[in-house]
Design a protein around this motif. Structure first.
Motif, short mmCIF file in Angstrom:
data_model
loop_
_atom_site.label_atom_id
_atom_site.label_comp_id
_atom_site.label_asym_id
_atom_site.label_seq_id
_atom_site.Cartn_x
_atom_site.Cartn_y
_atom_site.Cartn_z
N GLY A 100 0.85 -1.24 0.00
CA GLY A 100 -0.03 -0.04 0.01
C GLY A 100 0.74 1.13 0.17
O GLY A 100 0.59 2.01 -0.69
N LEU A 101 1.82 1.45 1.08
CA LEU A 101 2.61 2.66 1.09
C LEU A 101 3.69 2.98 0.08
O LEU A 101 4.31 3.72 0.10
N SER A 102 4.03 1.61 -0.52
CA SER A 102 5.49 1.71 -1.15
C SER A 102 5.25 3.09 -2.35
O SER A 102 6.36 3.44 -2.83
N GLN A 103 4.36 3.05 -2.66
CA GLN A 103 4.00 4.31 -3.88
C GLN A 103 4.49 5.56 -3.40
O GLN A 103 4.96 6.23 -4.11
N PHE A 104 4.62 5.64 -2.13
CA PHE A 104 4.95 7.02 -1.54
C PHE A 104 6.70 7.01 -1.51
O PHE A 104 7.04 8.21 -1.03
N TYR A 105 6.98 5.94 -1.40
CA TYR A 105 8.60 5.82 -0.97
C TYR A 105 9.42 5.58 -2.23
O TYR A 105 10.80 5.55 -1.91
N LYS A 106 9.05 5.33 -3.45
CA LYS A 106 9.71 5.25 -4.41
C LYS A 106 10.75 6.10 -4.74
O LYS A 106 11.73 5.93 -5.11
N HIS A 107 10.75 7.50 -4.52
CA HIS A 107 11.62 8.60 -4.83
C HIS A 107 12.67 8.61 -3.74
O HIS A 107 13.64 9.48 -4.05
N ARG A 108 12.29 8.35 -2.46
CA ARG A 108 13.02 8.61 -1.22
C ARG A 108 14.74 8.08 -1.57
O ARG A 108 14.81 7.05 -2.23
N VAL A 109 15.69 9.01 -1.05
CA VAL A 109 17.23 8.51 -1.19
C VAL A 109 17.37 7.93 0.25
O VAL A 109 17.32 8.54 1.28
N GLU A 110 18.04 6.59 0.35
CA GLU A 110 18.37 5.96 1.53
C GLU A 110 19.63 6.57 1.92
O GLU A 110 20.60 6.97 1.30
N ASP A 111 19.54 6.80 3.22
CA ASP A 111 20.86 7.35 3.95
C ASP A 111 22.09 6.23 3.93
O ASP A 111 22.66 5.59 2.85
N GLU A 112 22.57 6.16 5.15
CA GLU A 112 24.03 5.24 5.21
C GLU A 112 23.58 3.81 5.14
O GLU A 112 24.56 3.03 5.14
N PHE A 113 22.51 3.50 4.87
CA PHE A 113 22.15 1.93 4.83
C PHE A 113 22.20 1.63 3.42
O PHE A 113 21.79 0.46 3.11
N VAL A 114 22.42 2.66 2.31
CA VAL A 114 22.27 2.29 0.89
C VAL A 114 23.26 1.02 0.82
O VAL A 114 24.42 1.01 1.33
N GLY A 115 22.89 -0.08 -0.22
CA GLY A 115 23.75 -0.96 -0.49
C GLY A 115 23.90 -2.23 0.58
O GLY A 115 24.23 -3.25 0.42
N MET A 116 23.38 -1.99 1.50
CA MET A 116 23.36 -2.88 2.74
C MET A 116 22.09 -3.86 2.49
O MET A 116 20.89 -3.47 2.12
N ASP A 117 22.09 -5.16 2.52
CA ASP A 117 20.96 -5.79 2.35
C ASP A 117 20.30 -6.11 3.86
O ASP A 117 19.05 -6.86 3.80
N LYS A 118 20.87 -6.03 4.69
CA LYS A 118 20.20 -6.14 6.13
C LYS A 118 20.75 -5.07 7.15
O LYS A 118 21.73 -4.57 6.84
N VAL A 119 20.05 -4.65 8.01
CA VAL A 119 20.39 -3.68 9.27
C VAL A 119 20.14 -4.41 10.49
O VAL A 119 19.07 -5.15 10.63
N VAL A 120 21.23 -4.14 11.43
CA VAL A 120 21.10 -5.02 12.85
C VAL A 120 20.64 -3.85 13.54
O VAL A 120 20.88 -2.78 13.96
N SER A 121 19.43 -4.26 14.12
CA SER A 121 18.39 -3.41 14.97
C SER A 121 18.85 -3.70 16.47
O SER A 121 19.01 -4.78 17.11
N ASP A 122 19.16 -2.14 17.04
CA ASP A 122 19.49 -2.48 18.54
C ASP A 122 18.21 -2.01 19.26
O ASP A 122 18.49 -1.38 20.51
N ALA A 123 17.20 -1.86 18.71
CA ALA A 123 16.00 -1.20 19.50
C ALA A 123 14.63 -2.14 19.75
O ALA A 123 14.67 -3.23 18.81
N GLU A 124 14.18 -2.02 20.53
CA GLU A 124 13.03 -3.13 20.94
C GLU A 124 11.94 -3.10 19.88
O GLU A 124 11.55 -2.09 19.55
N ASP A 125 11.67 -4.21 19.75
CA ASP A 125 10.55 -4.60 18.79
C ASP A 125 9.18 -4.91 19.33
O ASP A 125 8.18 -5.19 18.61
#
Ligand SMILES: NC(=O)c1ccc[n+]([C@@H]2O[C@H](COP(=O)([O-])OP(=O)(O)OC[C@H]3O[C@@H](n4cnc5c(N)ncnc54)[C@H](O)[C@@H]3O)[C@@H](O)[C@H]2O)c1
Length: 422
Positions: free
Chosen positions: A226-251
């Motif tokens: 649903g929401l991906s239509q709004f995110y196509k143009h955004r430019v990723e910050d320092e996570f560009v090129g990574m295929d995963k991010v290690v989260s240090d925050a509660e989920d």
């Protein structure tokens, strides 16, 4: 009066705000978008070109917030839609420069950050409003009227469960996985729940919670339909090129609440629940219960009373609140009768209309010198409830909202405060 607005943050939600601004401009003639800023020129340029199609004139594009402020002659109001860590810095800078501020939820990264924002609004006399869109859905307005009108008797307790997700990143945005950028998903997503809990039940006194990180490895590259239509143009910050991010925050958080009214409540939330989702929110009173509407769907609430085989829903609900109708701002954006118990609209339409409602409420507060519906006090209470879960989870003991707000309980937030120099 048409306020001259600037936008800081041109990612997914920044683009959605421009559609909301256009909706408010069309309905009320209340604003013009004159400048947009994003640290990524491509993102800002895309949003500026969308704005041109909507407003007939392209806003000036900036990549440096300070530069936009220095040129600010003639900007009346700033809309802050950057990721959360910049909210306080941009808000304080703008308020002190004489500009009114409308900022996306969560109000700030920590209670300390929000306190600085509140102080800047107080000392400058400028308006500070928080964009909290879920409560603006007319179906949440109807649900509140039913509760306040006694449809379920005296509210005794609330159960709010939002469990789902797997190992992806919400909107494929790396910053949401990092504690000192998002404050965790309990804040980033859960602050909507916190606001609604306050909206329906009033002030919270104490919170006791268990919290966890069950899914620290978060995959990039997965975008929700649903929401991906709004995110196509955004430019990723320092996570560009990574295929995963290690989260240090509660989920994940499971919390028990006590309200000042004497009512109690339970909030359960997780974005680490592959295979099965549970989404339900109910208030139970002395005479019956209400199933709260899923926000931004058009589906109405339902009232369940003992001895009745079927839930009361649809237009029959309106008989229980004979005086309720949509307020003037909402009614202008939801054409048709002012008393409705459901509506049929695509998500993209609902989204821009709820954003237009909160924006117009903000602009009317600026114009009248009045108070916006969600100002600093409410924004901070919602933040305090979300952080109360995280602080309690860290301490292994109950915490009070008062101690969250006065800063005496803040260990969970210390790392985030340090990261942004607070
Ligand atoms: N109310 C809602 O339903 C809702 C939905 C999504 C996001 N949000 C909120 O909106 C905000 C933005 O979320 P998003 O999903 O759009 O994230 P996003 O990452 O898509 O967009 C954030 C943008 O801010 C820009 N930015 C960051 N730091 C900047 C700086 N110093 N100067 C200029 N630009 C900068 C980034 O480059 C990016 O384009 C967050 O606070 C989030 O919680 C609210």
């Amino acid at each position: 009066m048409a306020f001259r607005m600037a936008l800081a943050g041109c990612g997914g939600m920044g683009l959605r705000h421009v559609y909301g601004m256009a909706e408010a401009a069309k309905a009320f003639g209340s604003l013009d978008l004159v400048a947009v800023c994003d640290r990524h020129h491509a993102a800002a340029a895309h949003v500026a070109s969308e704005a041109k199609g909507l407003f007939g004139r392209e806003p000036v594009v900036y990549t440096d917030f300070r530069e936009m402020l220095d040129d600010a002659d003639g900007i009346d109001a700033l809309d802050i839609v950057t990721d959360t860590r910049m909210h306080h810095e941009f808000a304080v800078g703008a308020l002190d420069a004489g500009i009114h501020v409308f900022v996306e939820k969560p109000m700030g990264l920590t209670i300390k950050a929000c306190t600085l924002m509140e102080q800047a609004a107080d000392r400058s006399g400028n308006t500070l409003a928080i964009a909290e869109n879920y409560r603006r859905d007319p179906m949440n307005r109807l649900a509140k009227a039913l509760i306040d009108g006694g449809a379920i008797g005296k509210p005794h307790f609330m159960v709010d469960i939002g469990i789902g997700g797997g190992d992806d990143l919400l909107h494929d945005t790396g910053w949401r996985a990092i504690k000192h950028r998002a404050g965790s998903m309990i804040l980033e997503r859960g602050v909507h729940n916190s606001d609604l809990v306050y909206y329906f039940m009033g002030d919270v006194e104490t919170v006791y919670a268990a919290t966890d990180i069950f899914q620290p490895i978060r995959r990039r590259g997965v975008r929700s339909e649903g929401l991906s239509q709004f995110y196509k143009h955004r430019v990723e910050d320092e996570f560009v090129g990574m295929d995963k991010v290690v989260s240090d925050a509660e989920d994940t958080a499971f919390a028990v609440l006590r309200f000042t009214s004497g009512a109690s409540g339970q909030m359960s939330m997780s974005t680490a629940a592959p295979g099965h989702s549970i989404d339900t929110s109910t208030v139970h009173g002395s005479e019956g219960a209400i199933a709260l509407p899923p926000s931004r769907t058009g589906i109405g609430p339902k009232v369940m009373l003992p001895g009745r085989e079927h839930a009361i829903e649809g237009n029959s609900l309106l008989d229980m609140v004979p005086d309720w109708e949509m307020d003037d701002i909402t009614a202008r954006l939801w054409p048709g009768p002012r008393r409705i118990a459901s509506y049929d609209m695509e998500f993209w339409q609902i989204d821009r209309k709820t954003i237009a409602v909160e924006l117009q409420d903000f602009l009317q507060a600026v114009e009248s010198g009045g108070t916006p519906e969600v100002g600093a006090e409410m924004g901070m209470k919602a933040l305090a409830l979300s952080y109360a879960m995280l602080e309690s989870g860290l301490l292994g003991a109950p915490v009070t909202i008062a101690d969250l707000l006065n800063g005496s309980v803040s260990a969970y937030q210390a790392e985030s405060n340090a990261a942004v120099g607070l």
